[in-house]
Enzyme design. Sequence first.
Site, PDB file in Angstrom:
ATOM      1  N   SER A 102     -62.998  59.145 -11.718  1.00  0.00           N
ATOM      2  CA  SER A 102     -62.522  57.827 -11.308  1.00  0.00           C
ATOM      3  C   SER A 102     -61.038  57.883 -10.954  1.00  0.00           C
ATOM      4  CB  SER A 102     -62.833  56.820 -12.419  1.00  0.00           C
ATOM      5  OG  SER A 102     -62.651  55.508 -11.985  1.00  0.00           O
ATOM      6  N   ASP A 154     -72.384  52.801  -7.831  1.00  0.00           N
ATOM      7  CA  ASP A 154     -70.950  52.723  -8.131  1.00  0.00           C
ATOM      8  C   ASP A 154     -70.218  52.057  -6.969  1.00  0.00           C
ATOM      9  OD1 ASP A 154     -68.296  53.183  -8.803  1.00  0.00           O
ATOM     10  OD2 ASP A 154     -68.557  55.325  -9.169  1.00  0.00           O
ATOM     11  N   HIS A 201     -71.221  53.981 -12.394  1.00  0.00           N
ATOM     12  CA  HIS A 201     -69.885  54.514 -12.646  1.00  0.00           C
ATOM     13  C   HIS A 201     -69.700  54.732 -14.148  1.00  0.00           C
ATOM     14  CE1 HIS A 201     -65.603  54.974 -11.535  1.00  0.00           C
ATOM     15  NE2 HIS A 201     -65.363  54.482 -12.741  1.00  0.00           N
TER      16      HIS A 201
END
Length: 316
Positions: free
Chosen positions: A163, A255, A285
């Site tokens: 991320s 995501d 995610h």
Amino acid sequence: MATDEHFVREDVRAFLDMLEAMGGKGVEEVGAEEGRTQMKTLGSLAEAPPRDLAVIRDIVCPGPDGDIPLRFYDAKESREAGPCVVFIHGGGFVIGDRDVYNALCTEIAYRLDLPVVSVEYRLAPEYPFPAAPDDCEAAARWVASSPDVLGRNITGLVITGDSAGGNLTIVTTNQLVNDPAEVPVIVQAPIYPVASDVSKHRSREDFGEGYLLTGAAMNWFTEQYAADPKDPRNLPMVGDCSNTPPTVVCTAGLDPLRDSGREYAAHLIEQGTEVVYLEFPGIIHGFTTLRKAIPSGQKDLDAFLDAVELMVERYR
């Protein structure tokens, strides 16, 4: 609430339903301190237990604004010269830390049979951009120098993270390509990264509500990070990536950041980089640190690490 329009795995659906039943406020409502506590709490409930390793030790390295906390992992007490993994955690540049990612780092060290150094870079909003990329670059350069405290002869770096940490993985790799460290980055492996402007992506529209990471949270993280939009360390896909080392990119099918990872992988392929791109359908995610709550994510993590291992063996 997640809709039935998209394929959602059964364990993912159960996890999302549980979160909906629990209620609670988003990080954009509670702020950084409470958001950090929430992330730790979720990790304690949802993440797989850490693996037992020969070495798990907190250390520090010098940084641009004081010492940077690190955690050193190795499945072996000692080893011959070889690569080292630099792991950069996620959390929107605001809410992650070494502890939340401890189990994942033990998994990476065990599966790849390589030493791992996890970087606890300075967080926004207390330390906005460019504190995070400055710290990550300093830590990677330090690891590359085979410092005595590691007791390892480092021959190359494998940089990975998820991320926001995926963004910082790419940023750090780019910095070390443009101004090489003592040893090269042999592989980079961003996990569902923020690589480009996500505001207009279809995946943000489709998955920005009801799939854990929300559009509102993403906007808030961006505000806290306060990056210079003209700085290439903000959205690292911009510009020439032709000298990027071999890369493994993975994304999650549900995501809001999915299309950013897709776009980055395609961009590298167009410029001639060797790329393995893995998109895991039906999962959200953050799955790499939710493996107790979403057991199917373990197979996805295994596939990702298999690809990293393959790439490392080709270039070590």
